[in-house]
Design an enzyme around this catalytic site. Structure first.
Site, PDB file in Angstrom:
ATOM      1  N   ASN A   1      34.156  43.392  31.692  1.00  0.00           N
ATOM      2  CA  ASN A   1      31.985  43.154  31.090  1.00  0.00           C
ATOM      3  C   ASN A   1      31.351  43.159  32.564  1.00  0.00           C
ATOM      4  OD1 ASN A   1      29.760  41.836  31.228  1.00  0.00           O
ATOM      5  ND2 ASN A   1      30.205  39.274  31.532  1.00  0.00           N
ATOM      6  N   THR A   2      31.498  43.242  33.938  1.00  0.00           N
ATOM      7  CA  THR A   2      30.745  43.629  34.999  1.00  0.00           C
ATOM      8  C   THR A   2      31.130  45.021  35.143  1.00  0.00           C
ATOM      9  OG1 THR A   2      31.596  40.962  36.023  1.00  0.00           O
ATOM     10  CG2 THR A   2      30.768  43.296  37.576  1.00  0.00           C
TER      11      THR A   2
ATOM     12  N   ALA B   1      38.949  40.338  33.781  1.00  0.00           N
ATOM     13  CA  ALA B   1      38.340  39.680  35.431  1.00  0.00           C
ATOM     14  C   ALA B   1      38.901  40.434  35.943  1.00  0.00           C
ATOM     15  CB  ALA B   1      37.663  38.536  35.655  1.00  0.00           C
ATOM     16  N   GLY B   2      38.354  41.423  36.549  1.00  0.00           N
ATOM     17  CA  GLY B   2      38.417  42.155  38.085  1.00  0.00           C
ATOM     18  C   GLY B   2      38.771  43.369  37.384  1.00  0.00           C
TER      19      GLY B   2
ATOM     20  N   LYS C   1      36.962  31.352  24.625  1.00  0.00           N
ATOM     21  CA  LYS C   1      37.956  31.686  25.678  1.00  0.00           C
ATOM     22  C   LYS C   1      37.637  30.294  26.557  1.00  0.00           C
ATOM     23  CE  LYS C   1      36.909  34.425  29.116  1.00  0.00           C
ATOM     24  NZ  LYS C   1      36.391  35.071  30.340  1.00  0.00           N
TER      25      LYS C   1
ATOM     26  N   GLY D   1      34.373  39.437  38.673  1.00  0.00           N
ATOM     27  CA  GLY D   1      33.136  40.567  39.077  1.00  0.00           C
ATOM     28  C   GLY D   1      33.698  41.226  40.658  1.00  0.00           C
TER      29      GLY D   1
END
Lengths: 370, 259
Positions: free
Chosen positions: B206-207, B184-185, B97, B158
């Site tokens: 993830n976050t 993301a987000g 990635k 994040g």
């Protein structure tokens, strides 16, 4: 235009700012806002905001978790030399202090490196005193070549260099620069730096931007808390970090929050900075600059360090000694030749265990030589 | 008919990809991965410490998962390429990635440098999944260069803000042939579900999992949300109507009027 110009503009902001006019409402708005205005930072640092530390802490904790996760990166300092041509009144390496002086040979550096590497650490911060003749750039580069065999990331905290010299160091494999302005108060700076090349306020002030242009990945700045009013110092530190973030978006900017510790020498008359003040400073920096790295050294006690972890800290030192050859060579019964007294003497395993117990992952490797 | 997620010449059951940063410890991370049902997991090479006996993150990746190393920390194409090669040489496989970030304030990706890295790494035989700002022409170029998927961000890393880039991502879903994976987000399962409902092939989270009070349970919530969103998309989501009933043919009613 450099940060020296921004510093002067910021001083005007500080003069025009009336902390007595800050209401609880404006503190709450400053906590919730995402503005980067100097007035917001001043509000977060104001005496009024100190009544709302819990509110600030909750927001700072939430931001830190989202931005950095449940993670603390660990490193340790490695002192290469304590020869110094400066007379900084707050430092044990002061040229006028009669302490044993030493510069490590490359063999001794290798011995120290092997020991530190055996603790599992992969990030190291090399330090020298402020003496070019005793620790010239060529010597530092040779040290880096030795250390590269043992560590995945090397940072340096040394006397201020030119942009070209910083680029040389970066090309040798140094990823980060740590350099403290000590105080952003030019008159105080002049008073506590009695003699030596470090006396040049502006050359020191502009070192972080020279380093950022010189291709370092990380730049860590700081003010030594206790030399002047901590609110004022924290304000300029935040403005400096913000300035660097704006101009060098591809460089990771972080800040240290060191309080003056006992040291060899006779200077007294420092301003008191309480634990509460330190907490407010960390929270204000986190709220003002969500992506700012915040470094916490072993200057602070184990108890305080543990409690500061969730408030915004991203990086901590572990297993530290502030003595040249302090890991494998120095004789600890001899005269005190440390830069300052450390307050958290726990080794790497103990710091890791503390972080795990607090629900944080100790990260030993966060970069590598490419 | 079985609905498999096809990417990089392989087929997977799960359409939830998981990131491995920000967890309190690797044991929790491993349980969260297992509970998420994810088949593809991304790990930052910067955090891989092969010399460490106890703390090598790769030892905590379930063996059935496909490892996708990411180039977190790369500031340009050259650094991303070097990280990819290091990963491959270190035995981390050839799924990469690409993350190229020159902006430490928002961690937004640098599309041009990312494209350059895609071009080089595809030629070297990597399966390349670029993280990118949702820009159609860039996505087309990456697809043309051989990217196995494109990974537009929903919002800054994040931020937990959800798919703020929805309109741009929807255009990509319509126009790009390789899988579009929102990366993301994504801060909550409902947001992941929304990505799937608009036709994204998968999401990467993830976050939101790692910093949750209960990462393992949150991972299962994302698993269910992604499956629900996908099923809804495949079922054909009816258009939304207005709040009031529509009048019958006010504009074309004249056609049935007598002259």
């Amino acid at each position: 235009m450099t940060f020296y110009n921004t510093l002067q503009e910021s001083e005007a902001c500080l003069r025009n700012f009336d902390a007595h006019e800050i209401s609880r409402g404006s503190v709450i708005r400053a906590v919730e806002s995402e503005s980067c205005s100097p007035e917001r930072l001043l509000t977060l640092l104001s005496p009024k905001a100190s009544d709302d530390l819990e509110l600030m802490a909750r927001k700072a904790h939430e931001i830190t978790l989202r931005q950095f996760g449940r993670v603390i990166q660990l490193y340790t300092p490695l002192y290469l030399s304590n020869f110094c041509d400066n007379q900084c009144s707050y430092c044990g390496f002061n040229a006028r202090n009669r302490v044993p002086r030493k510069t490590l040979t490359l063999e001794e550096i290798e011995r120290e490196a092997a020991y530190i590497a055996s603790t599992g650490l992969k990030h190291i911060l090399i330090l020298t005193g402020g003496s070019r003749p005793h620790a010239p750039l060529s010597y530092i580069k040779s040290a880096v070549r030795v250390l590269k065999k043992y560590f995945s990331s090397i940072s340096a905290e040394i006397y201020a260099l030119s942009e070209g010299e910083y680029a040389e160091l970066a090309a040798e494999g140094v990823d980060g620069l740590t350099i403290y302005q000590e105080t952003y108060h030019e008159a105080v700076y002049d008073r506590v730096h009695k003699a030596g090349p470090k006396k040049d306020f502006q050359f020191r002030l502009e070192a972080p931007e020279r380093a950022a242009r010189g291709a370092f990945r990380n730049v860590n700045i700081g003010a030594l808390l206790g030399l002047s009013d901590w609110r004022r110092e924290s304000f300029f530190l935040g403005m400096h970090a913000g300035y660097l973030q704006d101009r060098f978006p591809n460089v990771e900017i972080s800040a240290s929050v060191p309080r003056i510790r006992p040291h060899e020498g006779d200077f007294s008359g420092f301003e008191q900075v309480s634990d509460r003040d330190l907490v407010q400073m960390i929270l204000a920096l986190r709220l003002f600059l969500p992506r700012l790295g915040i470094t916490l050294s072993t200057r602070e006690s184990p108890w305080l360090r543990e409690n500061l972890v969730p408030l915004g800290v991203t990086r901590m030192s572990a297993g530290s000694t502030t003595e040249v050859g302090g890991h494998t060579i120095a004789c600890h019964d001899a005269e005190d030749a440390s830069q300052f007294k450390i307050a958290d003497e726990r080794n790497v395993e103990e710091i890791k265990a503390m972080l795990v117990a607090r629900g944080y992952q100790p990260v030993l490797k966060d970069w590598m030589q490419l | 008919m079985e609905d498999l997620f096809r990417v990089g010449g392989r087929e997977f059951q799960s359409r939830l990809l998981l990131g491995t940063g920000k967890f309190a410890n690797y044991a929790v991370m491993k349980k969260a991965i297992e509970e998420s049902g994810s088949d593809i997991v991304t790990v930052a090479l910067r955090r891989v410490d092969p010399g460490s006996q106890a703390d090598n993150i790769l030892d905590f990746i379930p063996p059935q998962c496909t490892l996708m190393t990411n180039t977190s920390g790369a500031r340009d194409a050259d650094e991303a390429i070097r990280i990819a090669r290091l990963a491959k040489a270190g035995g981390a496989g050839n799924w990469i990635k690409i993350e190229v970030v020159q902006d430490n304030k928002y961690l937004l990706p640098e599309n041009l440098e990312t494209l350059k890295a895609v071009e080089v790494l595809v030629k070297e035989g990597f399966v390349v999944l670029p993280y990118m700002s949702p820009d159609l022409s860039m996505a087309r170029r990456m697809e043309d260069a051989g990217a196995a998927a494109v990974m537009p961000l929903g919002a800054p890393i994040g931020s937990n803000r959800g798919i703020k880039t929805r309109e741009l991502v929807e255009i990509m879903v319509r126009e790009i042939k390789v899988p579009v994976i929102v990366d993301a987000g994504i801060g909550s399962p409902s947001q992941a579900c929304e990505c799937m409902e608009i036709g994204c092939a998968a999401v990467l989270v993830n976050t939101a999992v790692a910093i949750s009070e209960n990462p393992v349970q949150m991972a299962s919530a994302f698993r269910d949300a992604v499956m629900a969103g996908r099923r809804a998309y495949l079922s054909g989501i009816p258009e939304k109507g207005g709040l009031s009933g529509a009048a019958s043919s006010p504009l074309t009613g004249f056609l049935s009027d007598e002259k």
